[in-house]
Design an enzyme around this catalytic site. Structure first.
Site, short mmCIF file in Angstrom:
data_model
loop_
_atom_site.label_atom_id
_atom_site.label_comp_id
_atom_site.label_asym_id
_atom_site.label_seq_id
_atom_site.Cartn_x
_atom_site.Cartn_y
_atom_site.Cartn_z
N HIS A 242 -72.51 -1.41 -63.67
CA HIS A 242 -71.29 -1.05 -62.95
C HIS A 242 -71.63 -0.95 -61.47
CE1 HIS A 242 -67.62 0.96 -61.77
NE2 HIS A 242 -67.14 0.82 -63.00
N ARG A 289 -67.18 -7.42 -62.06
CA ARG A 289 -68.17 -6.44 -61.63
C ARG A 289 -69.59 -6.98 -61.51
NH1 ARG A 289 -67.22 -2.21 -66.51
NH2 ARG A 289 -65.34 -1.93 -65.28
N HIS A 350 -74.24 0.07 -67.32
CA HIS A 350 -72.95 0.66 -67.71
C HIS A 350 -72.52 0.28 -69.13
CE1 HIS A 350 -68.93 2.22 -67.18
NE2 HIS A 350 -68.38 1.04 -67.43
P1 FAD Z 1 -69.20 5.80 -78.37
O1 FAD Z 1 -67.93 6.36 -77.91
O2 FAD Z 1 -70.32 5.71 -77.40
O3 FAD Z 1 -69.65 6.70 -79.59
C1 FAD Z 1 -70.91 6.55 -80.18
C2 FAD Z 1 -71.01 7.52 -81.33
O4 FAD Z 1 -72.14 7.19 -82.13
C3 FAD Z 1 -71.20 8.96 -80.89
O5 FAD Z 1 -70.42 9.79 -81.73
C4 FAD Z 1 -72.68 9.22 -81.18
O6 FAD Z 1 -72.98 10.56 -81.48
C5 FAD Z 1 -72.88 8.36 -82.42
N1 FAD Z 1 -74.25 7.97 -82.67
C6 FAD Z 1 -75.05 7.16 -81.94
N2 FAD Z 1 -76.27 7.07 -82.52
C7 FAD Z 1 -76.23 7.84 -83.64
C8 FAD Z 1 -77.16 8.18 -84.64
N3 FAD Z 1 -78.42 7.72 -84.63
N4 FAD Z 1 -76.77 9.01 -85.63
C9 FAD Z 1 -75.52 9.51 -85.67
N5 FAD Z 1 -74.59 9.23 -84.74
C10 FAD Z 1 -74.94 8.40 -83.75
N6 FAD Z 1 -64.34 1.13 -71.35
C11 FAD Z 1 -63.05 0.85 -71.16
O7 FAD Z 1 -62.48 0.02 -71.87
N7 FAD Z 1 -62.36 1.49 -70.18
C12 FAD Z 1 -62.92 2.42 -69.35
O8 FAD Z 1 -62.26 2.97 -68.50
C13 FAD Z 1 -64.29 2.71 -69.53
N8 FAD Z 1 -64.92 3.62 -68.73
C14 FAD Z 1 -66.21 3.95 -68.98
C15 FAD Z 1 -66.82 4.94 -68.22
C16 FAD Z 1 -68.12 5.33 -68.49
C17 FAD Z 1 -68.77 6.40 -67.67
C18 FAD Z 1 -68.83 4.70 -69.55
C19 FAD Z 1 -70.24 5.10 -69.86
C20 FAD Z 1 -68.23 3.70 -70.30
C21 FAD Z 1 -66.92 3.32 -70.03
N9 FAD Z 1 -66.28 2.34 -70.78
C22 FAD Z 1 -64.97 2.05 -70.57
C23 FAD Z 1 -66.93 1.79 -71.96
C24 FAD Z 1 -66.42 2.51 -73.20
O9 FAD Z 1 -66.24 3.88 -72.90
C25 FAD Z 1 -67.37 2.38 -74.37
O10 FAD Z 1 -67.75 1.06 -74.54
C26 FAD Z 1 -66.68 2.86 -75.65
O11 FAD Z 1 -66.19 4.16 -75.47
C27 FAD Z 1 -67.66 2.82 -76.79
O12 FAD Z 1 -67.05 3.43 -77.90
P2 FAD Z 1 -67.78 3.43 -79.28
O13 FAD Z 1 -66.87 4.07 -80.26
O14 FAD Z 1 -68.32 2.09 -79.58
O15 FAD Z 1 -69.07 4.37 -79.04
C1 SIN Z 2 -64.22 2.10 -64.82
O1 SIN Z 2 -63.36 2.98 -64.90
O2 SIN Z 2 -64.59 1.57 -63.76
C2 SIN Z 2 -64.85 1.65 -66.07
C3 SIN Z 2 -63.98 0.67 -66.71
C4 SIN Z 2 -64.74 -0.03 -67.78
O3 SIN Z 2 -65.93 0.17 -67.94
O4 SIN Z 2 -64.11 -0.81 -68.48
#
Ligand code: FAD
Ligand code: SIN
Length: 532
Positions: A242, A289, A350
């Site tokens: 990012h 980005r 990111h």
């Molecule tokens: P996560 O929400 O990361 O959840 C992972 C889960 O797995 C957690 O509950 C964790 O405890 C569990 N887990 C992991 N390993 C283990 C293990 N070994 N045992 C048990 N549990 C485990 N995307 C967008 O589309 N829009 C945005 O505005 C945006 N902003 C972002 C801002 C930031 C700061 C970041 C870091 C990312 C952002 N992203 C955004 C990306 C997006 O947030 C993530 O890609 C998305 O939330 C991932 O969701 P997920 O359900 O795959 O995993």
């Molecule tokens: C951001 O808010 O800039 C993150 C958006 C994203 O990771 O998709």
């Protein structure tokens, strides 16, 4: 030993969406390795992309996604996800996510929501809850899941490895997955959790890098577990950086959302005040980005800077505070008033574009194992993810995996008798320092050698180091009882190796993979697919 119909590893957007889809019919266990809300979902700022504005179209969202992805997206997957987006947003609103409304309540936008703009999008397309969208979504999903009698939310349960036929009392090599072994932080014991189907929703692997906006737990556990269970892993070289992470000596991983640039924020050289993005791309601050991150990296390296400036102080203070209340408050606490002065920013890891290879139903290579969200390579993002397409992927694939399980329950593998976790040949560690040392080494050389701009020589240096660390960590793992830190380190070694091997095998620069030794685009766009 506990048993569910479906086990979901991960309680973010992907895991909880799957859980809510399954819950009316099946008993579901959702585990998280810490608190339920500790994943990246709760940290998302910008929002969720969907075609809602008059004049926008699915074709345009598809085109922007494919442009960012640099030829590696799967068109069918992109079309599918983009067309599902408005319905996914409507479901979230029904669950109570309070998306911001247009100032004047105008309904040129479906739902009357305010849409913000982010890099790479040719329209205003991002629904959001101020600058803390992820937190609102996480809360709404978690509350709905907690209220459902068929869903058990199990925090503090760290998955170690998937249970396969190799762990059955009658050994098989069917490759099927029947659940997992997990370390229970409350008891300090390893438990066996079994299920007809298992969904990996463990998020990304950002913490393989020294600087990352991702939460502490983003150690690629799901990718490593799937790899060890025999699944193919794809496109791990495409690590997204990012462009704008806060530069601060104490606060190392606070994101400054892309929406700040979407609402007029300008990137400037901190010494000359020169607005440099137009020198790199006609879209200036709103270029995808990877382009913005490389431009900042180039300014920083050329002039020996610590950071560049992101300036939104030319907009009305009330506008800035209304759109970015959390960033405003957080930075005010650090002595930076963003309504009056620029924000020092640097790029940071990111998002993990690659991961466990899945089909459009979230199926992996292993019978009984599904995956959704950032842990996967679904074909949506290609060589670079378009902003705010990631939460969307979680909703669409979380639901798709659940629907496939519901439709094919009778075809899923039967659960065999499984051997309990064997600790008879290991002792408590007397050398925890090894873990901290290895972890620090990995994150530093990944940052320096496998970062925004790569060379073959640097990648080979990284490969040499990861091979040494792999031996050391394997030896440690053989002798000592598992702890959460050791589990994560073992996985970090695995994913760092997968990233390096993928990067070494790509002899071109495409999307997020930029190498000085192969600066051109290859004639043919091919995914990297690593086979265990
Ligand atoms: P996560 O929400 O990361 O959840 C992972 C889960 O797995 C957690 O509950 C964790 O405890 C569990 N887990 C992991 N390993 C283990 C293990 N070994 N045992 C048990 N549990 C485990 N995307 C967008 O589309 N829009 C945005 O505005 C945006 N902003 C972002 C801002 C930031 C700061 C970041 C870091 C990312 C952002 N992203 C955004 C990306 C997006 O947030 C993530 O890609 C998305 O939330 C991932 O969701 P997920 O359900 O795959 O995993
Ligand atoms: C951001 O808010 O800039 C993150 C958006 C994203 O990771 O998709």
């Amino acid at each position: 030993m506990s048993q569910y119909d479906v086990l979901i590893i991960g309680s973010g957007a992907a895991g909880l969406t799957a859980a809510l889809t399954l819950a009316p019919t099946l008993k579901v266990g959702v585990i998280a390795k810490g608190r339920m809300s500790e994943g990246a979902t709760g940290w998302a700022q910008g929002g969720v992309a969907a075609v809602l504005e008059q004049g926008d179209s699915f074709e345009s969202h598809v085109r922007d996604t494919m442009d960012a992805g640099a030829g590696l997206n799967n068109l069918g997957v992109v079309e599918h996800v983009v067309s599902e987006a408005p319905a996914a947003i409507a479901r979230l609103a029904e669950l109570g996510v309070p998306f911001n409304l247009d100032d004047d309540g105008a309904s040129s936008v479906t739902g009357g929501w305010h849409l913000t703009r982010e890099g790479g999008h040719s329209h205003r397309r991002i629904v959001h809850v101020a600058d803390a969208t992820g937190w609102a979504i996480q809360q709404a999903l978690e509350q709905a899941a907690a209220a459902h009698p068929n869903v058990s939310l199990v925090p503090d349960m760290v998955a170690i490895d998937l249970v396969t036929g190799r762990h059955a009392t009658e050994f098989t090599t069917s490759g099927a997955v029947h659940g997992l072994y997990a370390f229970n932080r409350a008891t300090g014991r390893v438990e066996t959790l079994l299920a007809r189907a298992t969904i990996l929703a463990t998020g990304g692997a950002g913490r393989a890098y020294l600087y990352s906006t991702a939460p502490r737990g983003a150690t690629g556990d799901g990718i490593a577990m799937a790899w060890r269970a025999g699944c193919r892993i794809s496109n791990m070289e495409f690590m997204q950086f990012h462009p704008t992470c806060l530069y601060h000596l104490e606060v190392k991983n606070f994101l400054i959302t892309e929406a700040v640039r979407g609402e007029g924020g300008i990137l400037k050289h901190p010494v000359t005040g020169h607005r440099f993005m137009p020198d790199y791309d006609a879209r200036a601050e709103l270029a995808p980005r990877d382009i913005v991150a490389r431009a900042i990296d180039s300014e920083i390296k050329r002039d020996g800077l610590d950071y560049v400036h992101l300036d939104i102080s030319h907009r009305e203070p009330e506008f800035v505070k209304a759109h970015f209340p959390n960033i405003h408050e957080k930075l005010l606490g650090l002595g930076i008033d963003i309504t009056q002065e620029p924000i020092p920013v640097v790029p940071a890891q990111h998002y993990t574009c690659g991961g466990v290879l899945v089909d459009i139903d979230g199926k992996t290579d292993a019978p009984g194992l599904y995956a959704a969200g950032e842990v996967t390579q679904s074909g949506l993002h290609g060589a670079n993810r378009l902003a705010s397409n990631s939460l969307l992927e979680c909703f669409v694939f979380g639901e798709a995996a659940a629907r496939h399980i519901l439709a094919h329950l009778d075809d899923l593998p039967d659960i065999p008798d499984v051997q309990p976790w064997d600790e008879s040949r290991v002792a408590d560690s007397d050398e925890e320092v090894v873990i901290q040392q290895c972890w620090g080494e990995i994150r530093r050389f990944m940052w320096n050698f496998v970062g925004i701009v790569r060379t073959t020589k640097r990648l080979e240096r990284a490969k040499h180091r990861i091979d040494l660390l792999r031996q050391e960590v394997a030896d440690y793992y053989k002798h000592f009882r598992v702890t959460p830190d050791l589990i994560e380190l073992r996985n970090l070694v695995e994913v760092a190796d997968l990233i390096i091997c993928s990067a070494l095998s790509r002899h071109e620069s495409r999307g997020l993979h930029y190498t000085l030794d192969y600066p051109e685009l290859a004639a043919e766009a091919l995914d990297t697919v690593l086979v265990p």
